[in-house]
Scaffold this active site. Structure first.
Site, PDB file in Angstrom:
ATOM      1  N   LYS A  39      -3.749  -0.394  -3.714  1.00  0.00           N
ATOM      2  CA  LYS A  39      -4.911  -0.689  -2.925  1.00  0.00           C
ATOM      3  C   LYS A  39      -6.266  -0.742  -3.409  1.00  0.00           C
ATOM      4  O   LYS A  39      -6.384  -1.984  -3.958  1.00  0.00           O
ATOM      5  CB  LYS A  39      -5.086   0.522  -1.909  1.00  0.00           C
ATOM      6  CG  LYS A  39      -3.725   0.526  -0.740  1.00  0.00           C
ATOM      7  CD  LYS A  39      -4.188   1.201   0.491  1.00  0.00           C
ATOM      8  CE  LYS A  39      -3.214   0.963   1.639  1.00  0.00           C
ATOM      9  NZ  LYS A  39      -1.810   1.548   1.434  1.00  0.00           N
ATOM     10  N   ASP A  69       1.431  10.083  -4.954  1.00  0.00           N
ATOM     11  CA  ASP A  69       1.202   8.976  -4.773  1.00  0.00           C
ATOM     12  C   ASP A  69      -0.201   8.721  -4.291  1.00  0.00           C
ATOM     13  O   ASP A  69      -0.593   9.141  -3.271  1.00  0.00           O
ATOM     14  CB  ASP A  69       2.018   8.419  -3.437  1.00  0.00           C
ATOM     15  CG  ASP A  69       1.938   7.183  -2.671  1.00  0.00           C
ATOM     16  OD1 ASP A  69       0.594   6.577  -2.966  1.00  0.00           O
ATOM     17  OD2 ASP A  69       2.575   6.769  -1.785  1.00  0.00           O
ATOM     18  N   PHE A 125       3.921   7.932   3.878  1.00  0.00           N
ATOM     19  CA  PHE A 125       3.993   6.408   3.877  1.00  0.00           C
ATOM     20  C   PHE A 125       4.081   6.137   2.298  1.00  0.00           C
ATOM     21  O   PHE A 125       3.163   6.543   1.700  1.00  0.00           O
ATOM     22  CB  PHE A 125       2.761   5.850   4.553  1.00  0.00           C
ATOM     23  CG  PHE A 125       3.003   4.293   4.511  1.00  0.00           C
ATOM     24  CD1 PHE A 125       4.275   3.730   5.510  1.00  0.00           C
ATOM     25  CD2 PHE A 125       2.592   3.477   3.763  1.00  0.00           C
ATOM     26  CE1 PHE A 125       4.227   2.473   5.204  1.00  0.00           C
ATOM     27  CE2 PHE A 125       2.751   2.243   3.509  1.00  0.00           C
ATOM     28  CZ  PHE A 125       3.670   1.556   4.348  1.00  0.00           C
TER      29      PHE A 125
HETATM   30  C1  PLP Z   1      -0.397   1.462   1.526  1.00  0.00           C
HETATM   31  C2  PLP Z   1       0.444   2.459   0.728  1.00  0.00           C
HETATM   32  C3  PLP Z   1       1.322   2.181   0.169  1.00  0.00           C
HETATM   33  C4  PLP Z   1       2.049   0.750   0.281  1.00  0.00           C
HETATM   34  O1  PLP Z   1       1.340  -0.165  -0.400  1.00  0.00           O
HETATM   35  P1  PLP Z   1       1.639  -1.632  -0.339  1.00  0.00           P
HETATM   36  O2  PLP Z   1       0.769  -2.232  -1.189  1.00  0.00           O
HETATM   37  O3  PLP Z   1       1.210  -2.087   1.054  1.00  0.00           O
HETATM   38  O4  PLP Z   1       2.911  -1.873  -0.675  1.00  0.00           O
HETATM   39  C5  PLP Z   1       2.229   3.200  -0.405  1.00  0.00           C
HETATM   40  N1  PLP Z   1       1.701   4.537  -0.336  1.00  0.00           N
HETATM   41  C6  PLP Z   1       0.555   4.961   0.327  1.00  0.00           C
HETATM   42  C7  PLP Z   1       0.025   6.241   0.158  1.00  0.00           C
HETATM   43  C8  PLP Z   1      -0.275   3.878   0.918  1.00  0.00           C
HETATM   44  O5  PLP Z   1      -1.370   4.078   1.438  1.00  0.00           O
END
Ligand code: PLP
Length: 404
Positions: free
Chosen positions: A256, A227, A142
């Site tokens: 986050k 990420d 994700f």
């Molecule tokens: C939550 C998340 C995102 C996206 O972040 P948003 O602030 O919701 O756009 C991207 N990568 C990872 C691994 C995430 O957990």
């Protein structure tokens, strides 16, 4: 706080459904306030917050130092835009480079998807003169909901309805170094990886896999983008999950937990990857916002001064020992207090509903997995309380389909 007339849970939910788009369905709990690791709903019910706004509320709710930093900054200066600059963004960028233990440069934005969007543009710009147009990412990953980040998100169910994207993406099974080696070639601009997949249900990669990803990308001249939006900033008991594998990525994305609840995102370019963007290549009106930067600096200060990494590492082991041999728990994945608790035979959504009724917020991230990511300030007593209530609920939970 406010002279608005109080509204009940029910009233807020009804008005939410009428006024907000349906993309979240109807969330279960209208939260009115928070203190420490507890939140209170509009009817006055109190909950132990074991999900922390999805790994965001790093220092809990209403931490005095955090509140003061935000209030002071709001009073002094709330916004500059990128036509001007300010001290806080400089201090935060310097601090992030210190924490990531690498030279480089930082781009600040407002969310995870924006941090990855910047990373996608960055690697495509760098790769373009060499015909490097492909991005390799992993199944079930994700990376966000905007089109660039979504194009490299490995969850087909949320990606495919919006395809095609104009970003060339190839997906390989997560954790399979051979599949990664086979996919990365002279046309590859970058590999995007989460050191632990969060939205798939908290699935950590092995150290060997992360080392292999570093080697494969280096040998092929592709960038390694990590990420760390969910895995970073304390979730694994360290600033960055990849430090455990002793590798240096080319680009790291954060969001986050970075500012503890104020919207923020950061894209860190290591070494030459910090110099890819020139004037006009990218931007964000709110990026590097003074309040967000002050909040992030306060979070870093609290984590350092309160020894929160040691706290969550110790409590993570305590939780694992407490839950591991329960018959309804198949496994406790992850590290520190970022966990995927696998359930045998019980439906995680029903279990989380039952937990909420008992005053605990947790997230049914998959039909067979409960995710927890509480504030790093949580105590042993509250971790034990969570385990007790979860075990109690599991012994009485309605049987659900086993989705595996
Ligand atoms: C939550 C998340 C995102 C996206 O972040 P948003 O602030 O919701 O756009 C991207 N990568 C990872 C691994 C995430 O957990």
């Amino acid at each position: 706080m406010s002279n608005r007339a109080p509204l009940s849970n029910k009233e807020i939910k009804t008005r939410f459904e009428a006024a907000l788009m349906g993309n979240y369905g109807l969330p279960a709990v209208p939260i009115a306030s928070g203190s420490g690791v507890r939140v209170t709903d509009a009817d006055g019910n109190v909950y132990l917050d074991m999900i922390g706004g999805i790994a965001v509320s790093t220092v809990g709710h209403g931490h005095p130092r955090y509140v003061e930093a935000i209030a002071d900054q709001a009073a002094a200066l709330a916004h500059t835009s990128n036509l001007y600059l300010h001290r806080g963004e400089v201090e935060l960028a310097e601090k992030l480079l210190e924490l990531v233990e690498a030279r480089g440069k930082v781009f600040l934005c407002n969310s995870g998807t924006e941090a990855n969007e910047a990373a996608v543009k960055l690697v495509l710009k760098a790769g373009k003169p060499y015909g490097r147009t492909k991005i390799v990412a992993t199944e079930n990953s994700f990376h966000g909901r905007s089109l660039g980040a979504l194009a490299i998100t490995g969850k087909a169910a949320i990606r495919e309805p919006f395809a095609p994207f104009g970003v060339e993406a190839e997906f390989v099974p997560y954790g399979d170094a051979r599949a990664l080696a086979a996919a990365v070639d002279a046309s590859t601009a970058a590999v995007f990886l989460e050191p632990t997949q969060g939205e798939s249900g908290v699935h950590p990669a092995t150290t060997d896999y992360l080392k292999a990803a570093r080697r494969i990308t280096s040998e092929n001249g592709a960038a390694l983008v990590l990420d760390e939006i969910q895995s970073g900033f304390g979730r694994t008991g360290a600033w960055f999950a990849h430090h455990a594998a002793a590798i240096t990525p080319d680009v790291v994305t954060l969001a986050k937990g970075l500012a503890g609840g104020v919207p923020i995102g950061a894209t860190i370019g290591v070494g030459k990857w910090g110099d890819v963007f020139g004037p006009g290549d990218h931007g964000s009106t709110f990026g590097g916002n003074p309040i967000a930067c002050a909040a992030a600096l306060a979070v870093i200060g609290v984590v350092e001064d309160e020894g929160l990494f040691e706290n969550v590492l110790a409590l993570g082991e305590r939780l694992e020992a407490n839950l591991a041999d329960h018959p309804a728990v198949t496994e406790v994945r992850g590290k520190a207090l970022w966990r995927g608790i696998g359930l045998a035979g019980a439906d995680s959504a029903a279990v989380c509903d039952a937990l909420a009724a008992r005053g605990v917020l947790a997230n049914p991230v998959r039909p067979d997995t409960i995710r927890i990511a509480p504030p790093l300030t949580i105590t042993a007593e509250d971790v034990d309380l969570f385990c007790d209530i979860l075990k109690d609920v599991l012994s009485t939970a309605p049987e659900g389909p086993n989705h595996e």
